[in-house]
Design an enzyme around this catalytic site. Structure first.
Site, mmCIF file in Angstrom:
data_model
loop_
_atom_site.group_PDB
_atom_site.id
_atom_site.type_symbol
_atom_site.label_atom_id
_atom_site.label_comp_id
_atom_site.label_asym_id
_atom_site.label_seq_id
_atom_site.Cartn_x
_atom_site.Cartn_y
_atom_site.Cartn_z
ATOM 1 N N ASP A 101 0.877 -1.164 0.000
ATOM 2 C CA ASP A 101 0.000 0.000 0.000
ATOM 3 C C ASP A 101 0.918 1.218 0.000
ATOM 4 O O ASP A 101 1.500 1.571 1.023
ATOM 5 C CB ASP A 101 -0.893 -0.041 1.254
ATOM 6 C CG ASP A 101 -1.731 1.222 1.431
ATOM 7 O OD1 ASP A 101 -1.688 2.099 0.548
ATOM 8 O OD2 ASP A 101 -2.429 1.317 2.456
ATOM 9 N N LYS A 128 2.989 11.261 -3.201
ATOM 10 C CA LYS A 128 1.972 10.644 -4.055
ATOM 11 C C LYS A 128 1.088 11.680 -4.752
ATOM 12 O O LYS A 128 0.573 11.441 -5.837
ATOM 13 C CB LYS A 128 1.121 9.714 -3.190
ATOM 14 C CG LYS A 128 0.149 8.837 -3.934
ATOM 15 C CD LYS A 128 -0.385 7.802 -2.964
ATOM 16 C CE LYS A 128 -1.540 7.011 -3.484
ATOM 17 N NZ LYS A 128 -1.985 6.039 -2.462
ATOM 18 N N GLU A 160 -7.204 0.637 -4.397
ATOM 19 C CA GLU A 160 -7.178 0.463 -2.941
ATOM 20 C C GLU A 160 -8.497 -0.048 -2.360
ATOM 21 O O GLU A 160 -8.491 -0.995 -1.558
ATOM 22 C CB GLU A 160 -6.758 1.784 -2.275
ATOM 23 C CG GLU A 160 -5.280 2.092 -2.520
ATOM 24 C CD GLU A 160 -4.918 3.558 -2.376
ATOM 25 O OE1 GLU A 160 -5.760 4.345 -1.892
ATOM 26 O OE2 GLU A 160 -3.794 3.924 -2.750
ATOM 27 N N ASP A 181 -12.943 5.151 1.787
ATOM 28 C CA ASP A 181 -11.516 5.208 2.120
ATOM 29 C C ASP A 181 -11.068 6.650 2.290
ATOM 30 O O ASP A 181 -10.901 7.376 1.310
ATOM 31 C CB ASP A 181 -10.706 4.520 1.005
ATOM 32 C CG ASP A 181 -9.197 4.545 1.270
ATOM 33 O OD1 ASP A 181 -8.744 5.241 2.204
ATOM 34 O OD2 ASP A 181 -8.461 3.869 0.523
HETATM 35 MG MG MG Z 1 -4.501 4.613 2.219
#
Ligand code: MG
Ligand code: ADP
Length: 622
Positions: free
Chosen positions: A25, A87, A186, A208
């Site tokens: 992840d 990211k 994800e 999420d």
């Molecule tokens: Mg995450």
């Protein structure tokens, strides 16, 4: 629709032959690595027994690179050389990150891939290279835990990542020497971690909320199989924004101006974050910043958080609409990401969906665990099993056709992997090449869509317009990467391109493009009809003009010739009108007027073909 089976996690009969596979992840804030050992998926800790690796990379003047907690602890004193939230920059163009730049205390410089680079004492660093450092640390951790080199990894990305962002992630893994088995969304990984394939039937929402991104996915579960119905979210919304809100509140309360230096800013953010996290277990907390002491209670936190949480709910409602569902249709809500520890988030989500969300698996680890389960299958540790998760593409993919129109080949929200083909033909007689322009977007005109790539199909044998048959195939693989090929079916000539789009489409743009496609839908349809008629008019004009210059004088008398000439001139003029009906009417008129001429040409060509043949020969052929 093909539904694919998701396997149950299990043990390999021959443990010593197991291949080493991990799930990673790669988070905005924290990253994790997990693997399946003895049939059980688990995240792997570092030597201090810490599972979360802060996604922070520090560059020193002597070239030393530090990753994780050590890097994080340098953030305050060496801000410019400590990269966090990398990211957010992955696969983004310079224009996209300008707005982020004002919030982040880095110096950005233009990079050669179109992605901006960070300026550090150790030189310019690309977001891909910095991400590779994080991935390498996790891979090293896994290799020492598993006693050998990795055979492959599944790396997760936000569902909303576009092709450029996915490609950048893959590039980072390659740079880190990791074999990517697959990129996985994800939220989809989280659903796998919960083993929801073992449950009954129903529609699942995966909510999420991490440090830097928000994703909502709607999955349908039936007979132990997942199908992704829709995804949505906001890649610029997460726990960091809550920290900002708290930090601003602190500044106000403490009477601190907004002119904090980057170091002070970081310190304030760290304090804000600490306060927020503690308030998940406590109702109130003391805060000390720059000599000011105060208290933050849960009520105040909720007041600061509510507008941000409301933004996530809006995205949820939009995504439900996309899937043509209402909250009542949802039978389970899975919570993912550190920020779902906030009690307010759980409360409001429960209210919205009228049910308690699932929070049993640590929301930090759940994505890495799902990725590890899939990696275990993909690497071949479970012979006979196949697990393919279905994800969707966020915007339609298609190509440019005559008149500057976008022809969609794969529609948005189509599940991937997917391959679709459509046949096209040439516009002109003797055309030997075809320009293929690949686009992404929902609008009818190419000028309103995003250009992804262009390539040419050459060597088409000369034929009359419309005789060539060119099959264009769009293929989106399981990682969401697009491959386009074109083949002329009569001759077999082909060309193809792997689309590595220019970096730079972010979620706001995706959202904007979608919104525009709705608001302009009616105009777009009319414009499309107009362009189509114009293309038709041009074609008729060219065909008839060339027929007239060849045979007009021999097959038509003066009056007929003149009559057609006038009709053609009319057509040419009307072609530029704004009414597609008007153009269609003229096309019809001209076609009618020229019918007789066409018939005579046909006769003439038959006569020509027959000339020189005896009737006997003809009899034999009949
Ligand atoms: Mg995450
Ligand atoms: P990402 O996926 O973006 O890397 P994570 O899922 O690791 O993010 O979540 C990190 C975020 O979770 C941070 O903003 C952090 O402050 C927040 N977080 C972690 N624990 C808590 C908590 N107890 N209460 C509120 N927020 C928390």
């Amino acid at each position: 629709m093909v539904l694919l089976q998701i396997s149950e996690p299990g043990q390999s009969p021959e443990p010593h032959q197991r291949r080493r596979a991990v799930g990673i992840d790669l988070g905005t804030t924290n990253s994790l690595v997990a693997t399946v050992r003895s049939g059980t998926p688990e995240t792997l800790p570092d030597d201090k027994d810490c599972h979360l690796l802060p996604s922070v990379v520090h560059y020193a003047a002597d070239g030393t690179v530090t990753v994780g907690h050590d890097a994080q602890s340098r953030a305050t004193e060496d801000t410019l050389n400590t990269l966090a939230s990398i990211k957010r920059f992955m696969g983004r163009g310079t224009a996209d990150v300008k707005m982020l730049g004002s919030q982040l205390p880095y110096e950005l410089v233009a990079g050669d891939s179109g992605m901006p680079n960070f300026r550090t004492v150790a030189g310019h660093v690309s977001p891909v290279a910095a991400s590779a450092e994080i991935l390498r640390v996790l891979a090293d951790r896994a290799e020492s835990a598993l006693d050998g080199p990795l055979d492959g990894a599944v790396i997760t990305v936000p569902a909303y990542f576009d092709e450029a962002q996915r490609q950048a992630t893959k590039d980072a893994a390659t740079l880190a020497g990791i074999k990517v088995l697959r990129l996985l969304n994800e939220p989809t990984a989280a659903a796998v971690a919960y083993g929801l394939d073992q449950g009954g039937e129903g529609i699942i929402a995966v909510y999420d909320l991490g440090g830097g991104t928000f994703d909502i996915s709607i999955l349908r579960l039936s007979h132990g199989v997942f199908e992704v119905l829709a995804t949505g979210g906001d890649s610029a919304l997460g726990g960091d924004d809550f920290d900002h809100a708290i930090a601003e509140w602190c500044c106000e309360q403490a009477g601190l101006g907004t002119n904090l230096d980057p170091g002070q800013q970081r310190q304030l953010m760290a304090v804000a974050r600490q306060a927020k996290e503690t308030l998940a277990d406590q109702v109130e907390i003391g805060i000390t910043v720059s000599g000011w002491q105060g208290r933050l209670d849960r009520e105040t936190l909720n007041r600061l958080a509510d507008p941000l949480i409301e933004k996530t709910l809006r995205a949820c409602r939009r995504t439900l609409r996309d899937a043509e569902l209402t909250p009542k249709d949802i039978s389970a809500v899975v919570m993912v990401g550190g920020s779902t520890r906030m009690l307010r988030v759980r409360e409001v989500v429960a209210e919205t969906f009228s049910r308690e969300p699932m929070v049993d698996i640590d929301p930090d680890c759940v994505v890495a665990i799902g990725a590890a389960i899939q990696a275990d299958v993909l690497v071949g540790n479970k012979p006979g099993d196949e697990m393919l998760l279905l994800d969707v593409i966020p915007l339609s993919l298609g190509l440019e056709t005559m008149g500057g129109l976008m022809e969609k080949i794969i529609h948005r929200n189509t599940t991937i992997p997917v391959a679709k083909a459509q046949d096209f033909t040439t516009y002109k007689d003797g055309q030997t090449a075809m320009a293929i322009h690949v686009l992404q977007g929902e609008r009818e005109l190419i000028s309103d869509c995003r250009s992804l790539a262009r390539f040419e199909l050459r060597g088409i044998p000369p034929m009359v317009a419309g005789a060539a048959k060119i099959r264009v195939k769009f293929q989106v693989d399981a990682d969401g990467l697009l491959n386009v090929s074109a083949k002329e079916l009569n001759s077999g000539v082909e060309a193809h391109i792997e689309v590595k789009p220019s970096y730079g489409l972010n979620d706001e743009e995706v959202t904007r493009m979608l919104r525009e496609s709705y608001t302009h839908a009616r105009d777009d349809m009319q414009l499309r009809a107009l362009r189509e008629q114009q293309v038709e008019a041009d074609r008729l004009y060219e065909d008839l003009s060339s027929a007239m210059s060849q045979d007009g004088r021999t097959l038509l008398n003066d009056k007929e010739y003149h009559c057609l000439e006038v009709a053609l001139a009319d057509l040419k003029q009307v072609r530029d009108s704004t009414s597609h009906r008007e153009i269609a009417r003229h096309i019809e008129m001209v076609s009618k007027t020229s019918e007789e001429f066409a018939a005579r040409r046909m006769n003439a060509s038959i006569k020509k073909a027959l000339a020189g043949h005896s009737l006997d020969e003809l009899d034999r052929d009949i």
